[in-house]
Design a protein around this motif. Structure first.
Motif, PDB file in Angstrom:
ATOM      1  N   VAL A  99       1.254  -1.412  -0.198  1.00 34.41           N
ATOM      2  CA  VAL A  99       0.347  -0.081  -0.002  1.00 34.41           C
ATOM      3  C   VAL A  99       0.956   1.312  -0.306  1.00 34.41           C
ATOM      4  CG1 VAL A  99      -2.192   1.434   1.249  1.00 34.41           C
ATOM      5  CG2 VAL A  99      -2.189  -1.425   1.214  1.00 34.41           C
ATOM      6  N   TRP A 100       1.954   1.302   0.212  1.00 35.45           N
ATOM      7  CA  TRP A 100       2.764   2.502   0.934  1.00 35.45           C
ATOM      8  C   TRP A 100       3.336   2.653  -0.263  1.00 35.45           C
ATOM      9  CZ3 TRP A 100       2.194   5.607   4.097  1.00 35.45           C
ATOM     10  CH2 TRP A 100       2.060   5.370   5.422  1.00 35.45           C
TER      11      TRP A 100
ATOM     12  N   TYR B  90      12.690   4.356  -0.873  1.00 42.66           N
ATOM     13  CA  TYR B  90      12.222   3.923  -0.584  1.00 42.66           C
ATOM     14  C   TYR B  90      11.873   2.486  -1.945  1.00 42.66           C
ATOM     15  CZ  TYR B  90      11.642   5.427   3.542  1.00 42.66           C
ATOM     16  OH  TYR B  90      11.627   5.741   5.644  1.00 42.66           O
ATOM     17  N   GLY B  91      12.723   2.426  -2.886  1.00 38.70           N
ATOM     18  CA  GLY B  91      12.392   1.602  -4.314  1.00 38.70           C
ATOM     19  C   GLY B  91      10.869   1.433  -4.387  1.00 38.70           C
TER      20      GLY B  91
ATOM     21  N   GLY C 291       4.694   5.789 -12.616  1.00 36.54           N
ATOM     22  CA  GLY C 291       5.028   7.254 -11.279  1.00 36.54           C
ATOM     23  C   GLY C 291       6.011   8.121 -12.668  1.00 36.54           C
ATOM     24  N   ALA C 292       7.236   6.938 -12.800  1.00 36.49           N
ATOM     25  CA  ALA C 292       8.310   7.798 -13.837  1.00 36.49           C
ATOM     26  C   ALA C 292       7.827   8.441 -15.146  1.00 36.49           C
ATOM     27  CB  ALA C 292       9.001   6.981 -14.486  1.00 36.49           C
ATOM     28  N   THR C 293       6.754   8.211 -15.451  1.00 33.47           N
ATOM     29  CA  THR C 293       5.530   9.042 -16.585  1.00 33.47           C
ATOM     30  C   THR C 293       5.016  10.161 -15.909  1.00 33.47           C
ATOM     31  OG1 THR C 293       5.535   7.231 -17.755  1.00 33.47           O
ATOM     32  CG2 THR C 293       4.371   9.171 -18.017  1.00 33.47           C
ATOM     33  N   LEU C 294       4.527   9.801 -14.957  1.00 36.38           N
ATOM     34  CA  LEU C 294       3.300  11.024 -14.428  1.00 36.38           C
ATOM     35  C   LEU C 294       4.131  11.952 -13.804  1.00 36.38           C
ATOM     36  CD1 LEU C 294       0.394  11.408 -13.568  1.00 36.38           C
ATOM     37  CD2 LEU C 294       0.968  10.485 -11.317  1.00 36.38           C
TER      38      LEU C 294
END
Length: 195
Positions: A4-5, A56-57, A63-66
């Protein structure tokens, strides 16, 4: 629970995207104090989501696009409205917007002809983005509080404009080279398979 995190950076980025509407409206109606506060919150969220993703990886292709898309929208909208109100030069907006359009076109061209690129911002691009944010922060702070110096804004525009041109050219050179190397590799694989 960790699963979730790991989505937290993307949630923070989405919140930053949602802040764009009130930020743009506040800039349009020239409420620069409130706009500056939202802009600072957006800037902090950008640093926070990047820190969490790296620490935290918690990274993802989404995410890399957004994240860079949210950054580009934030900068473009802010520069666009401040330029419209006459607080930034038109030539600077053309450079900032043109550079981002060039990068987006390059991304989709690479995606279409080569494959999914692994996005890695160049150092000059990070410096350029930091200077872009500093400049509009300084402009909004002066407009909202009266604290600031016109000469700093003038030099800031020239610095951001120069970095925009240099970083745009660097992206064309670096990604053009990567595209040529990738295409050469694919061609060699095809030749070896045919042979």
């Amino acid at each position: 629970m960790e699963n979730v995190w790991r989505h937290l950076p993307n949630v923070i980025t989405l919140i930053r995207l949602l802040l764009l509407a009130p930020l743009t409206w506040l800039l349009i109606v020239e409420d620069y104090v409130a706009a500056f506060v939202i802009f600072v919150i957006a800037g902090i969220s950008d640093g926070l989501d990047g820190f969490l993703a790296r620490r935290y990886g918690w990274t993802s292709r989404f995410g890399a696009t957004l994240d860079p898309a949210a950054d580009k929208l934030l900068v473009t909208l802010t520069y666009g409205v401040l330029t419209w109100h006459g607080h930034l030069s038109w030539w600077l907006f053309v450079i900032v917007f043109g550079r981002d359009i060039l990068i987006v076109i390059g991304y989709f061209a690479y995606l279409f002809f080569i494959g999914t690129p692994k996005m890695q911002p160049l150092i000059i691009s990070k410096i350029n983005t930091a200077c872009q944010i500093l400049l509009v922060s300084f402009v909004m702070m002066r407009l909202g509080t009266g604290i600031g110096w016109a000469i700093v804004e003038l030099w800031g525009q020239w610095i951001v404009g120069t970095l925009g041109v240099v970083s745009g050219a660097a992206y064309v050179w670096v990604w053009g080279r990567r595209a040529r190397l990738a295409k050469t590799h694919v061609d060699r694989l095809r030749e070896s398979n045919d042979g």
